[in-house]
Enzyme design. Structure first.
Site, PDB file in Angstrom:
ATOM      1  N   ASP A  16       0.862  -1.175   0.000  1.00  0.00           N
ATOM      2  CA  ASP A  16       0.000   0.000   0.000  1.00  0.00           C
ATOM      3  C   ASP A  16       0.903   1.232   0.000  1.00  0.00           C
ATOM      4  O   ASP A  16       1.681   1.436   0.935  1.00  0.00           O
ATOM      5  CB  ASP A  16      -0.858  -0.049   1.267  1.00  0.00           C
ATOM      6  CG  ASP A  16      -1.768   1.152   1.417  1.00  0.00           C
ATOM      7  OD1 ASP A  16      -1.651   2.124   0.640  1.00  0.00           O
ATOM      8  OD2 ASP A  16      -2.596   1.119   2.343  1.00  0.00           O
ATOM      9  N   ILE A  17       0.796   2.052  -1.018  1.00  0.00           N
ATOM     10  CA  ILE A  17       1.731   3.172  -1.155  1.00  0.00           C
ATOM     11  C   ILE A  17       1.570   4.191  -0.030  1.00  0.00           C
ATOM     12  O   ILE A  17       2.528   4.901   0.304  1.00  0.00           O
ATOM     13  CB  ILE A  17       1.596   3.827  -2.548  1.00  0.00           C
ATOM     14  CG1 ILE A  17       2.870   4.599  -2.896  1.00  0.00           C
ATOM     15  CG2 ILE A  17       0.359   4.708  -2.647  1.00  0.00           C
ATOM     16  CD1 ILE A  17       2.995   4.961  -4.355  1.00  0.00           C
ATOM     17  N   GLY A  38      -9.505   4.808  -6.224  1.00  0.00           N
ATOM     18  CA  GLY A  38      -8.234   4.086  -6.347  1.00  0.00           C
ATOM     19  C   GLY A  38      -7.149   4.627  -5.431  1.00  0.00           C
ATOM     20  O   GLY A  38      -7.399   4.976  -4.269  1.00  0.00           O
ATOM     21  N   VAL A  39      -5.949   4.707  -5.966  1.00  0.00           N
ATOM     22  CA  VAL A  39      -4.813   5.145  -5.147  1.00  0.00           C
ATOM     23  C   VAL A  39      -4.977   6.617  -4.741  1.00  0.00           C
ATOM     24  O   VAL A  39      -4.555   7.028  -3.644  1.00  0.00           O
ATOM     25  CB  VAL A  39      -3.485   4.858  -5.882  1.00  0.00           C
ATOM     26  CG1 VAL A  39      -3.252   5.747  -7.057  1.00  0.00           C
ATOM     27  CG2 VAL A  39      -2.310   4.913  -4.924  1.00  0.00           C
ATOM     28  N   ASP A  40      -5.600   7.406  -5.583  1.00  0.00           N
ATOM     29  CA  ASP A  40      -5.851   8.829  -5.283  1.00  0.00           C
ATOM     30  C   ASP A  40      -6.702   8.962  -4.010  1.00  0.00           C
ATOM     31  O   ASP A  40      -6.358   9.718  -3.079  1.00  0.00           O
ATOM     32  CB  ASP A  40      -6.568   9.432  -6.507  1.00  0.00           C
ATOM     33  CG  ASP A  40      -6.612  10.946  -6.518  1.00  0.00           C
ATOM     34  OD1 ASP A  40      -6.031  11.574  -5.622  1.00  0.00           O
ATOM     35  OD2 ASP A  40      -7.246  11.498  -7.446  1.00  0.00           O
ATOM     36  N   SER A 123      -2.041   4.661 -14.296  1.00  0.00           N
ATOM     37  CA  SER A 123      -2.974   4.443 -15.429  1.00  0.00           C
ATOM     38  C   SER A 123      -3.501   3.023 -15.599  1.00  0.00           C
ATOM     39  O   SER A 123      -4.330   2.796 -16.487  1.00  0.00           O
ATOM     40  CB  SER A 123      -2.379   4.893 -16.776  1.00  0.00           C
ATOM     41  OG  SER A 123      -2.397   6.300 -16.891  1.00  0.00           O
ATOM     42  N   TYR A 127      -7.941   4.118 -15.444  1.00  0.00           N
ATOM     43  CA  TYR A 127      -7.589   4.653 -16.756  1.00  0.00           C
ATOM     44  C   TYR A 127      -7.317   3.575 -17.813  1.00  0.00           C
ATOM     45  O   TYR A 127      -7.037   3.899 -18.974  1.00  0.00           O
ATOM     46  CB  TYR A 127      -6.409   5.626 -16.648  1.00  0.00           C
ATOM     47  CG  TYR A 127      -6.803   7.019 -16.152  1.00  0.00           C
ATOM     48  CD1 TYR A 127      -8.126   7.354 -15.866  1.00  0.00           C
ATOM     49  CD2 TYR A 127      -5.838   8.014 -15.998  1.00  0.00           C
ATOM     50  CE1 TYR A 127      -8.482   8.631 -15.430  1.00  0.00           C
ATOM     51  CE2 TYR A 127      -6.180   9.306 -15.568  1.00  0.00           C
ATOM     52  CZ  TYR A 127      -7.502   9.607 -15.285  1.00  0.00           C
ATOM     53  OH  TYR A 127      -7.839  10.873 -14.864  1.00  0.00           O
TER      54      TYR A 127
HETATM   55  N1  AR6 Z   1      -1.335   1.603  -3.009  1.00  0.00           N
HETATM   56  C1  AR6 Z   1      -0.768   1.240  -4.184  1.00  0.00           C
HETATM   57  N2  AR6 Z   1      -1.470   1.036  -5.320  1.00  0.00           N
HETATM   58  C2  AR6 Z   1      -2.815   1.180  -5.237  1.00  0.00           C
HETATM   59  C3  AR6 Z   1      -3.483   1.569  -4.059  1.00  0.00           C
HETATM   60  C4  AR6 Z   1      -2.687   1.777  -2.895  1.00  0.00           C
HETATM   61  N3  AR6 Z   1      -3.215   2.140  -1.723  1.00  0.00           N
HETATM   62  N4  AR6 Z   1      -4.829   1.625  -4.320  1.00  0.00           N
HETATM   63  C5  AR6 Z   1      -4.988   1.286  -5.623  1.00  0.00           C
HETATM   64  N5  AR6 Z   1      -3.776   1.016  -6.179  1.00  0.00           N
HETATM   65  P1  AR6 Z   1      -5.968   3.831 -10.155  1.00  0.00           P
HETATM   66  P2  AR6 Z   1      -5.323   5.249 -12.668  1.00  0.00           P
HETATM   67  C6  AR6 Z   1      -3.436   0.590  -7.553  1.00  0.00           C
HETATM   68  O1  AR6 Z   1      -7.331   3.511 -10.660  1.00  0.00           O
HETATM   69  O2  AR6 Z   1      -5.583   4.023 -13.474  1.00  0.00           O
HETATM   70  C7  AR6 Z   1      -8.631   7.945  -9.692  1.00  0.00           C
HETATM   71  O3  AR6 Z   1     -10.007   8.058  -9.451  1.00  0.00           O
HETATM   72  C8  AR6 Z   1      -4.505  -0.025  -8.414  1.00  0.00           C
HETATM   73  O4  AR6 Z   1      -4.741  -1.379  -8.037  1.00  0.00           O
HETATM   74  O5  AR6 Z   1      -5.830   4.290  -8.747  1.00  0.00           O
HETATM   75  O6  AR6 Z   1      -4.103   6.088 -12.986  1.00  0.00           O
HETATM   76  C9  AR6 Z   1      -7.985   9.276 -10.104  1.00  0.00           C
HETATM   77  O7  AR6 Z   1      -8.611  10.381  -9.482  1.00  0.00           O
HETATM   78  C10 AR6 Z   1      -3.854   0.086  -9.787  1.00  0.00           C
HETATM   79  O8  AR6 Z   1      -2.903  -0.981  -9.960  1.00  0.00           O
HETATM   80  O9  AR6 Z   1      -5.254   4.967 -11.077  1.00  0.00           O
HETATM   81  C11 AR6 Z   1      -8.183   9.285 -11.592  1.00  0.00           C
HETATM   82  O10 AR6 Z   1      -9.471   9.755 -11.947  1.00  0.00           O
HETATM   83  C12 AR6 Z   1      -3.065   1.397  -9.695  1.00  0.00           C
HETATM   84  O11 AR6 Z   1      -3.031   1.729  -8.299  1.00  0.00           O
HETATM   85  C13 AR6 Z   1      -8.059   7.828 -11.969  1.00  0.00           C
HETATM   86  O12 AR6 Z   1      -8.444   7.083 -10.807  1.00  0.00           O
HETATM   87  C14 AR6 Z   1      -3.670   2.558 -10.459  1.00  0.00           C
HETATM   88  O13 AR6 Z   1      -5.083   2.520 -10.389  1.00  0.00           O
HETATM   89  C15 AR6 Z   1      -6.635   7.460 -12.308  1.00  0.00           C
HETATM   90  O14 AR6 Z   1      -6.616   6.153 -12.809  1.00  0.00           O
END
Ligand code: AR6
Length: 178
Positions: A16-17, A38-40, A123, A127
């Site tokens: 978990d980042i 997601g991560v955001d 992404s 995304y």
């Molecule tokens: N730690 C590490 N990685 C994570 C965590 C975490 N706590 N939570 C999720 N991931 P995404 P994107 C992974 O969708 O595709 C947001 O709504 C996840 O499993 O977070 O760049 C933004 O506001 C995946 O492998 O980012 C944008 O609208 C990776 O992080 C949009 O999503 C990226 O998934 C960005 O989409």
């Protein structure tokens, strides 16, 4: 799994980042920088509401660019917010925009004197970027950056699930060593 490129370390872990103690963690944000899923969402929850307040002052972020903020309640002192491409929307430009998101994040880290940075897999969630295409671009961009910027000592990819870690491990094994 880790490799050395010049004197810098590139490593892959599952986790978990938001728990990372690197100088900065990178957020896979959207152009508003005002939070999301997601991560955001996880980074904003971990940092607390002061992060959103600072993000409101940053003026958004274009796809492929990066902006820095404080980390507030996170272990990391800084968050670098970047915006990766939307795979289906950005089409032929997606690979260069993805590379740019990694490169600009590291440039911002370097400009701010930071030495260690943790990245998520930009992404490849909401995304829609296929993991097998995104992982080699991510790793090559970081390895190339190390060659030109010896000030960055550590980049850690913090991959949320086993499938994502496996894709990055496979890409790291195949990373050209030139
Ligand atoms: N730690 C590490 N990685 C994570 C965590 C975490 N706590 N939570 C999720 N991931 P995404 P994107 C992974 O969708 O595709 C947001 O709504 C996840 O499993 O977070 O760049 C933004 O506001 C995946 O492998 O980012 C944008 O609208 C990776 O992080 C949009 O999503 C990226 O998934 C960005 O989409």
């Amino acid at each position: 799994m880790q490799i050395k490129v010049n004197n810098a370390t590139l490593e892959l872990v599952q986790g978990d980042i938001t728990q990372q103690g690197t100088d900065a963690i990178v957020n896979a944000a959207n152009p508003t920088l005002l939070g999301g899923g997601g991560v955001d969402g996880a980074i904003h929850r971990g940092a607390g509401p002061d992060l959103l307040a600072e993000c409101r002052t940053l003026g958004g972020c274009e796809t492929g660019d990066a902006k820095i903020s404080n980390g507030y309640n996170l272990k990391a002192k800084h968050v670098i917010h970047t915006v990766g491409p939307v795979y289906r929307r950005d089409g032929k430009q997606a690979p260069e925009l993805l590379a740019s998101a990694y490169r600009r994040s590291l440039e911002v880290a370097s400009e701010n004197g930071l030495k260690s940075v943790a990245f998520p897999s930009i992404s490849t969630g909401a995304y829609g970027y296929p993991l097998t295409e995104a992982a080699p671009i991510a790793l090559k961009t970081v390895a190339d950056f190390f060659k030109a910027h010896p000030d960055i000592e550590l980049v850690r990819f913090v991959l949320f699930d086993g499938k994502t870690l496996a894709a990055y491990e496979e890409a790291l094994k195949r990373l050209p060593s030139d």
